[in-house]
Design an enzyme around this catalytic site. Structure first.
Site, PDB file in Angstrom:
ATOM      1  N   ASP A  65       2.595 -19.009   2.719  1.00  0.00           N
ATOM      2  CA  ASP A  65       2.052 -19.966   1.753  1.00  0.00           C
ATOM      3  C   ASP A  65       1.453 -21.182   2.443  1.00  0.00           C
ATOM      4  O   ASP A  65       0.379 -21.660   2.070  1.00  0.00           O
ATOM      5  CB  ASP A  65       3.134 -20.391   0.744  1.00  0.00           C
ATOM      6  CG  ASP A  65       4.469 -20.696   1.383  1.00  0.00           C
ATOM      7  OD1 ASP A  65       4.767 -21.883   1.591  1.00  0.00           O
ATOM      8  OD2 ASP A  65       5.220 -19.750   1.662  1.00  0.00           O
ATOM      9  N   TYR A  86       0.820  -1.212   0.000  1.00  0.00           N
ATOM     10  CA  TYR A  86       0.000   0.000   0.000  1.00  0.00           C
ATOM     11  C   TYR A  86       0.854   1.263   0.000  1.00  0.00           C
ATOM     12  O   TYR A  86       0.379   2.331  -0.367  1.00  0.00           O
ATOM     13  CB  TYR A  86      -0.938   0.005   1.209  1.00  0.00           C
ATOM     14  CG  TYR A  86      -2.284  -0.630   0.955  1.00  0.00           C
ATOM     15  CD1 TYR A  86      -2.496  -1.411  -0.176  1.00  0.00           C
ATOM     16  CD2 TYR A  86      -3.342  -0.468   1.831  1.00  0.00           C
ATOM     17  CE1 TYR A  86      -3.727  -2.000  -0.406  1.00  0.00           C
ATOM     18  CE2 TYR A  86      -4.576  -1.046   1.607  1.00  0.00           C
ATOM     19  CZ  TYR A  86      -4.769  -1.815   0.475  1.00  0.00           C
ATOM     20  OH  TYR A  86      -5.986  -2.400   0.258  1.00  0.00           O
ATOM     21  N   ASP A  91      -4.273  -9.575   2.395  1.00  0.00           N
ATOM     22  CA  ASP A  91      -5.191  -9.452   1.267  1.00  0.00           C
ATOM     23  C   ASP A  91      -5.558 -10.834   0.736  1.00  0.00           C
ATOM     24  O   ASP A  91      -6.738 -11.167   0.560  1.00  0.00           O
ATOM     25  CB  ASP A  91      -4.530  -8.612   0.171  1.00  0.00           C
ATOM     26  CG  ASP A  91      -5.528  -8.030  -0.813  1.00  0.00           C
ATOM     27  OD1 ASP A  91      -6.742  -8.199  -0.612  1.00  0.00           O
ATOM     28  OD2 ASP A  91      -5.090  -7.409  -1.790  1.00  0.00           O
ATOM     29  N   LYS A 144       6.373 -13.991   5.320  1.00  0.00           N
ATOM     30  CA  LYS A 144       7.212 -14.694   4.354  1.00  0.00           C
ATOM     31  C   LYS A 144       8.680 -14.412   4.697  1.00  0.00           C
ATOM     32  O   LYS A 144       9.516 -14.138   3.841  1.00  0.00           O
ATOM     33  CB  LYS A 144       6.864 -14.234   2.930  1.00  0.00           C
ATOM     34  CG  LYS A 144       7.456 -15.106   1.821  1.00  0.00           C
ATOM     35  CD  LYS A 144       6.944 -16.527   1.828  1.00  0.00           C
ATOM     36  CE  LYS A 144       7.544 -17.317   0.658  1.00  0.00           C
ATOM     37  NZ  LYS A 144       7.243 -18.748   0.748  1.00  0.00           N
TER      38      LYS A 144
END
Length: 469
Positions: free
Chosen positions: A329, A159, A353, A229
């Site tokens: 993931d 963002y 998201d 991640k």
């Protein structure tokens, strides 16, 4: 303050905040944006449900004074622009609001109105509760196991990302700087690469995780999982994880325990005579293949954790909030296969998201998924439909108003009006369980053969919910 295009309801009062606590009058002024496309239809239905629930819960002693403000197509058509400064000023002054879906203006360089609202008001938490409502058609076998609350960082990461187009002069300059000044060798195809930078700050990460921990403690939730991640992006996503754990072990040390700490203390509880080295070996399967320095570090971690014994040992930790982390993931897989192992989730913007929309699919789709954008420091909050504008269904009185209704429920809970929120939750569940639904659910229910289904218009669905309050 007076406004040029906005009328302040004469019978309402402002919500204020003092020492971090909202002061909500019985007649609060709540700004709203009805939204684009299907927005007017779903807002008309939703506001009737919210008003009816408040009236029933408090026997007419409380009432929301609604105040329309403008953004999106309606604002543009009135000659006010896509997002008037006056609309931002109203939200700044009155603290809490709600909105329908807004379309992103067509044209290069014009940013999303939803993103603009979040950034201008510094609404750093995107709050997305994901809970199954009985009777809602779902593509998974055990949707009733889904009961999670996602805290998605709302102002940083992508963002606040900066990009340069491939083969542009700017990209060439940035790539040249990275290669010549920073010694970067990893760019595979430098002449044709687009370049993007995403900021993840300590301050932004900590305030997001703090909000998640506070929510979990206040609502008696069992765990907070930091989703990241960090195995690949060690200094952004990895730092997010580290800062989150650091916060939990400083500000919330007496009320939290990490999953890894629970393993170490649990081992000691089961076997009081276990050595630090044996304990280290049990929590790290690859211990015997480690270097001496790695082994020493792990043993020290065990010994440091066991210093918590007076406050966390003898089973005390089992009543505390569990802090965990999970790679993004595998999280997307495990929230399907092990949904009941996740409770409150705190994560960076892009991960949140993906995750919030994927989880919404398990409980009926984004059409019934609510959302809130909140700054817990200043009290500012805008609750919103999380889906798009669906312009082909505009003015057809057809679509599901569930996302706005449930976002209204979130707003009522935020105001402390939990009785009215509870009435709507119960009535919505009763209505859907009876097979009285809008076209989206009716289509899926018929395909699944789940019994009698009555397809309702958007306004009729609201009527049914009001009747079941």
């Amino acid at each position: 303050m007076p406004y040029e295009k906005t009328s302040i309801p004469s019978g309402g009062m402002k919500i204020t905040i003092h020492d971090g606590i909202l002061n909500v009058p019985d007649n609060p002024v709540i700004p709203f944006i009805e939204g684009d496309g299907t927005g007017p239809d779903i807002w008309k239905a939703s506001v009737r449900v919210l008003d009816a629930a408040v009236d029933k819960a408090y026997a007419g002693k409380r009432k929301i004074e609604w105040m329309e403000v403008y953004a999106g197509e309606k604002s543009f058509n009135k000659g006010l622009g896509w997002l008037p400064e006056e609309t931002l000023d109203v939200f700044r002054e009155f603290l809490v609001g709600i909105k329908g879906p807004l379309s992103t203006p067509i044209g290069g360089g014009i940013r999303s109105l939803n993103v603009a609202l979040r950034q201008e008001l510094d609404l750093y938490v995107c709050l997305r509760p994901v809970r199954y409502v009985k009777g809602v058609p779902s593509p998974v076998k055990r949707p009733e196991l889904v009961d999670m609350v996602i805290f998605r960082e709302n102002t940083e990461d992508i963002y606040a990302g900066i990009e340069w187009q491939a083969e542009s002069l700017e990209a060439e300059k940035v790539i040249g700087f990275l290669q010549q000044e920073m010694g970067v060798k990893k760019i595979r195809f430098p002449k044709t690469s687009a370049i993007g930078i995403k900021p993840v700050s300590q301050e932004g990460s900590i305030r997001l995780v703090e909000a998640a921990i506070e929510y979990a403690l206040q609502h008696g939730r069992k765990s907070v999982t930091l989703v990241h991640k960090g195995n690949i992006m060690k200094f952004t996503e990895g730092a997010f994880k580290s800062w989150g754990y650091e916060l939990s072990t400083t500000k919330y040390r007496d009320r939290t325990i990490s999953q890894r700490e629970s393993w170490i203390i649990g081992n000691k509880e089961r076997d009081p005579g276990i050595s630090s080295e044996e304990n280290a070996r049990s929590i790290e399967p690859g211990f015997d293949n480690m270097t001496p320095a790695q082994k020493e570090s792990l043993v020290k971690e065990v010994e440091k954790t066991l210093e918590l014994w007076p406050t966390h040992g003898d089973g005390k930790w089992k009543k505390m909030l569990m802090m965990k982390d999970s790679i993004a993931d595998i999280t997307l897989q495990q929230t399907i296969t092990r949904a009941d192992e996740f409770d409150v989730i705190a994560t960076t913007n892009l991960n949140g998201d993906y995750l919030s929309d994927a989880l919404a699919a398990q409980i009926g789709g984004i059409g019934i998924a609510p959302g809130g954008n909140i700054n817990y420091k200043t009290g500012h909050a805008i609750f919103e439909a999380t889906h798009g504008t669906a312009p082909k269904y505009a003015n057809l009185d057809k679509v599901n108003p569930g996302s706005v209704i449930l976002s209204g429920v979130m707003m009522l809970e935020y105001l402390g009006w939990v009785e009215a929120a509870g009435l709507i939750n119960a009535s919505l569940s009763k209505t859907i369980s009876a097979g009285k639904v809008t076209y989206d659910f009716a289509r899926l229910m018929r395909a699944e053969g789940t019994g009698d289904v009555t397809e309702l218009r958007c306004s009729q669905f609201a009527d049914e919910i009001i009747g079941n309050l």
